[in-house]
Design an enzyme around this catalytic site. Structure first.
Site, mmCIF file in Angstrom:
data_model
loop_
_atom_site.group_PDB
_atom_site.id
_atom_site.type_symbol
_atom_site.label_atom_id
_atom_site.label_comp_id
_atom_site.label_asym_id
_atom_site.label_seq_id
_atom_site.Cartn_x
_atom_site.Cartn_y
_atom_site.Cartn_z
ATOM 1 N N CYS A 142 -31.632 -30.657 -22.335
ATOM 2 C CA CYS A 142 -29.907 -30.990 -22.972
ATOM 3 C C CYS A 142 -29.374 -30.060 -22.989
ATOM 4 O O CYS A 142 -28.934 -29.155 -23.393
ATOM 5 C CB CYS A 142 -30.210 -31.795 -23.699
ATOM 6 S SG CYS A 142 -31.927 -32.696 -24.297
ATOM 7 N N ASP A 145 -30.616 -28.719 -28.626
ATOM 8 C CA ASP A 145 -30.040 -29.142 -28.090
ATOM 9 C C ASP A 145 -28.848 -30.083 -29.702
ATOM 10 O O ASP A 145 -27.361 -29.728 -29.580
ATOM 11 C CB ASP A 145 -29.972 -30.125 -27.728
ATOM 12 C CG ASP A 145 -28.681 -30.987 -26.567
ATOM 13 O OD1 ASP A 145 -27.992 -29.736 -25.828
ATOM 14 O OD2 ASP A 145 -28.572 -31.869 -27.452
ATOM 15 N N THR A 198 20.506 -15.682 -22.811
ATOM 16 C CA THR A 198 21.336 -16.871 -22.941
ATOM 17 C C THR A 198 20.743 -18.285 -23.183
ATOM 18 O O THR A 198 19.940 -18.983 -22.795
ATOM 19 C CB THR A 198 22.384 -17.256 -22.287
ATOM 20 O OG1 THR A 198 22.940 -16.403 -22.032
ATOM 21 C CG2 THR A 198 23.586 -18.130 -23.004
ATOM 22 N N ASP A 219 14.600 -15.163 -20.734
ATOM 23 C CA ASP A 219 15.970 -15.689 -20.655
ATOM 24 C C ASP A 219 17.024 -15.062 -21.448
ATOM 25 O O ASP A 219 15.697 -14.905 -23.092
ATOM 26 C CB ASP A 219 15.791 -16.986 -20.414
ATOM 27 C CG ASP A 219 17.736 -17.175 -19.430
ATOM 28 O OD1 ASP A 219 18.223 -16.603 -19.293
ATOM 29 O OD2 ASP A 219 18.144 -18.345 -20.990
ATOM 30 N N ASP A 227 -17.605 -39.646 -27.187
ATOM 31 C CA ASP A 227 -17.702 -39.056 -28.397
ATOM 32 C C ASP A 227 -17.531 -37.087 -28.297
ATOM 33 O O ASP A 227 -17.463 -36.408 -28.780
ATOM 34 C CB ASP A 227 -18.119 -39.060 -29.919
ATOM 35 C CG ASP A 227 -19.854 -39.442 -28.901
ATOM 36 O OD1 ASP A 227 -19.970 -38.741 -28.017
ATOM 37 O OD2 ASP A 227 -20.535 -40.410 -29.526
ATOM 38 N N CYS A 228 -17.243 -37.627 -26.792
ATOM 39 C CA CYS A 228 -18.037 -35.853 -25.920
ATOM 40 C C CYS A 228 -17.842 -35.881 -24.727
ATOM 41 O O CYS A 228 -17.483 -36.651 -24.263
ATOM 42 C CB CYS A 228 -19.215 -35.550 -26.446
ATOM 43 S SG CYS A 228 -20.774 -35.458 -24.793
#
Length: 724
Positions: free
Chosen positions: A376, A703, A422, A420, A15-16
């Protein structure tokens, strides 16, 4: 040793970003393992297995299980959609595979958090009427219940090469608090930690829901036409290339294909973000996930389900979220030193103050444990990838595909945008506006011979000449010995004569005098027309003037970039007069008469003034796209648009480039906010802890609270929308 083979697992419970690092380090340590790739958003682990057969596979799965995750092997290679989690209202990654289809509030982590909450709140309530000797054991029980799974995971992580994990820090602090008689605070610490993990799960599920929403664009049923004219319902995944499907008014298109019969307005906004339905008829391409607005159409399948536009977008977004931005890589390197250094500081906070400041050992130990919790790095580590994942998902929902955090970070830092002409600033559908034959020749002869040379060419100017010849009902003679002079001309033998269709520059370099036609060139070019010179046996045959109108939003797109502080430049192979006329109508400067190699050199010159974004159609601009700081392809979902450049604007609008810049800047602003919150909260609580103002449970909030705040802040990006 056996040849390496690619093996893929779905890993549930991540999850992280810290989870990704843990899995990566643990698996990399196993023998025979190489090229480990862990994708958080796709919940996928892929690696190269050098040998070992079933034993090696079991070793990988056992190592992952020891960390508290569940690995399920996926048959076959390639991108894998995120695990289905039912409705997209916030499901999480889960420790228990049985939780994969369970709402977050019924998962194992939620049950553990609920039990801890009940114990802590019950003990707090009991402490109001009962003596401490009776309520203290309840706090110890809550601490012990939490430390069993967290402690087991900390030991597994230490054995797998991650001794300084958040679990290790939290368990050390909680045990230390219990030892010094602060069981109440120890229980609150583990409760807050469990709550933080649960919230991270919910946040990860919400981010994955953005990708699942893309998969949800596909209809559940397709109507395949049988040879007898009837239809049979079946899953879109079962459609094969060449099948004919019926798409009724209001239905979603179940495949990438070409309309064989019928005409309708097609709403492509779910895929490209283009809000205005577009008319499509026989021979036109349609993309999976778009909505048929009014008429029934029959569509021939051109791509299998695993390779259609929706599947490719999902794969690109998943791969992009696994690609780390430079800022993210720096934070990850920093965090590797942060944790052991912080543990050393915590140890010094325990050992030195009794001698230097006269603290008691109990006070010193208590504050040292609080410093340990503040150390942490979870909030700091997740601050960048959470924002990047949200930014990439928000862009994909609006037809803005970016291949990774690195490209997303660079786009916002650009100072110059090179276009660019065209097919990028213009519609890419030029039409013949005038045919001027040489004396003694006819317009029909000029068109017929030029069309004979251009047969089979996919170049927009060639298609325009062929379309004009067809409109006039001309029969095109066959051509032999076709040869191309890059950026200058096409040459072939037609009806025994050498016919050249090229630029005025090529005719001048070949030394061919144009006679009276030469006077017409400046007038046509000043009017913004591209002129093709047709030669017969190195003598002038005539001029073909073509005009490619600027896109309706080209001027607005360039103005939006200017408002963002970017300079826009058009790079074109047209002559200077034509380039200047078109550039003036759009509102930017032009660099004209550029061959492909010249464009490459021009990008190099522009980069001296700052990072450059090159925008092209993804077909003829590959070298320039690669040379720029970031290459952006405008291609409406074509293969080249999705694969050539660093980013793609599926809605095929010039304003999409400004939207990319705006999205990048919003994402990087979110990253800076997250890092400031993560570090700022820690700094504040470190000062208050050492001063004795706050204790253990506020320390864990430094934390856990920061992790929740940065995650919620990152999720705000999912609602990002351009201002225009």
């Amino acid at each position: 040793m056996d040849a390496a083979r690619r093996v893929t697992w779905r890993v549930e419970g991540m999850d992280c970003a810290a989870c990704v690092a843990k899995v990566t380090r643990a698996v990399e340590r196993l023998p025979g393992i190489a090229a480990v790739e862990v994708n958080l958003m796709a919940e996928r682990l892929a690696l190269d297995l050098g040998g070992g057969g079933a034993e090696a596979l079991e070793a990988v799965e056992a190592q992952i299980a020891a960390l508290g995750y569940r690995a399920t092997r996926i048959d076959g290679d390639g991108p894998v959609a995120p695990a289905s989690a039912g409705p997209t209202h916030g499901h999480a990654g889960h420790d228990d595979p049985a939780d994969a289809a369970t709402p977050w509030w019924a998962t194992g982590k939620a049950r553990l958090t609920g039990l801890l909450g009940a114990l802590v709140l019950g003990a707090q309530a009991a402490s109001l009427v009962l003596p401490d000797s009776l309520t203290y054991p309840l706090f110890l029980a809550a601490t012990a219940i939490a430390l069993v799974p967290f402690g087991r995971r900390a030991l597994a992580l230490a054995r797998a090469g991650s001794p300084f994990s958040i679990e290790t820090l939290m368990c050390t602090a909680a045990l230390g608090a219990a030892v010094i008689g602060a069981a109440e605070e120890a229980a609150v610490v583990v409760l807050l930690f469990a709550t933080g993990e649960l919230l991270e799960n919910v946040a990860a599920g919400s981010a994955r829901a953005g990708i699942r929403a893309l998969a949800g664009l596909m209809p559940r049923v397709a109507l395949r036409l049988r040879p007898d004219g009837g239809t049979e319902p079946l899953a879109p995944e079962r459609l094969a290339i060449g099948d004919l499907v019926l798409v009724r008014p209001g239905d979603r298109v179940p495949c990438d294909g070409v309309i064989e019969e019928g005409r309708s307005a097609i709403d492509e906004s779910p895929v490209t973000g283009e809000s205005v339905p577009v008319s499509r008829g026989r021979g036109d391409a349609v993309i999976a996930g778009s909505i048929n607005a009014d008429g029934a159409i029959r569509v021939r399948v051109t791509r299998a389900a695993a390779d259609n536009t929706i599947a490719r977008i999902i794969a690109l977004v998943e791969e992009a979220t696994a690609s780390r931005a430079p800022t993210q890589r720096f934070i990850e390197r920093f965090s590797r030193w942060w944790t052991p250094a912080a543990m050393a500081v915590a140890l010094l906070a325990v050992l030195l103050p009794p001698f230097l400041l006269g603290w008691t050992w109990e006070t010193s130990l208590y504050r040292g444990l609080a410093v340990l919790l503040i150390a942490c790095p979870c909030a700091l580590v997740i601050s960048v990838p959470a924002a990047m994942a949200s930014g990439l998902s928000a862009g994909a929902r609006r037809g803005l595909l970016v291949k990774g955090g690195a490209a997303l970070e660079r786009i916002g830092a650009a100072r110059i945008v090179a276009f660019d002409k065209t097919g990028t600033l213009t519609e890419g559908r030029p039409r013949v506006t005038a045919v001027l034959p040489a004396p003694g020749r006819s317009a029909e002869e000029v068109l017929a011979l030029a069309g004979g040379v251009e047969q089979g060419s996919a170049h927009p100017l060639a298609r325009a000449i062929l379309a004009e010849a067809a409109q006039r009902g001309l029969s095109l003679p066959p051509a032999r010995g076709l040869a191309a002079i890059a950026g200058r001309a096409v040459v072939a033998t037609v009806a025994g004569r050498r016919i050249t269709v090229g630029s005025p520059r090529h005719a001048a370099e070949a030394g061919v005098p144009l006679g009276g036609l030469a006077a017409e060139l400046p007038r046509l070019e000043t009017e913004g027309m591209t002129v093709a010179v047709v030669l017969i046996d190195d003598a002038p045959l005539g001029l073909v003037a073509l005009r490619d109108e600027p896109r309706a939003d080209a001027r607005a797109g360039v103005a939006a970039l200017a408002a963002l502080g970017l300079r826009s430049v058009m790079l074109t192979g047209d002559n200077a007069r034509t380039g200047a006329a078109i550039a003036a109508s759009i509102g930017l400067e032009a660099k004209a008469e550029l061959l492909p190699g010249d464009k490459l050199r021009e990008i190099g010159h522009l980069r001296q003034d700052g990072p450059v974004v090159m925008v092209g159609d993804g077909i003829n601009d590959a070298p320039a796209l690669a040379a720029a700081s970031v290459g952006v392809a405008m291609g409406g979902g074509t293969d080249v648009a999705l694969e050539t450049a660093d980013a793609a604007v599926l809605k095929d609008r010039v304003t999409g480039v400004a939207e990319l810049v705006s999205l990048s800047r919003a994402t990087m602003a979110n990253v800076r906010q997250n890092v400031a919150v993560a570090i700022g909260l820690k700094a504040v609580f470190l000062a208050t802890t050492l001063a004795g103002v706050t204790g253990l449970w506020p320390a864990i909030l430094a934390d856990t609270g920061a992790t929740v705040l940065v995650t919620l802040n990152a999720l705000r990006l999912l609602r990002w929308a351009p201002r225009w």
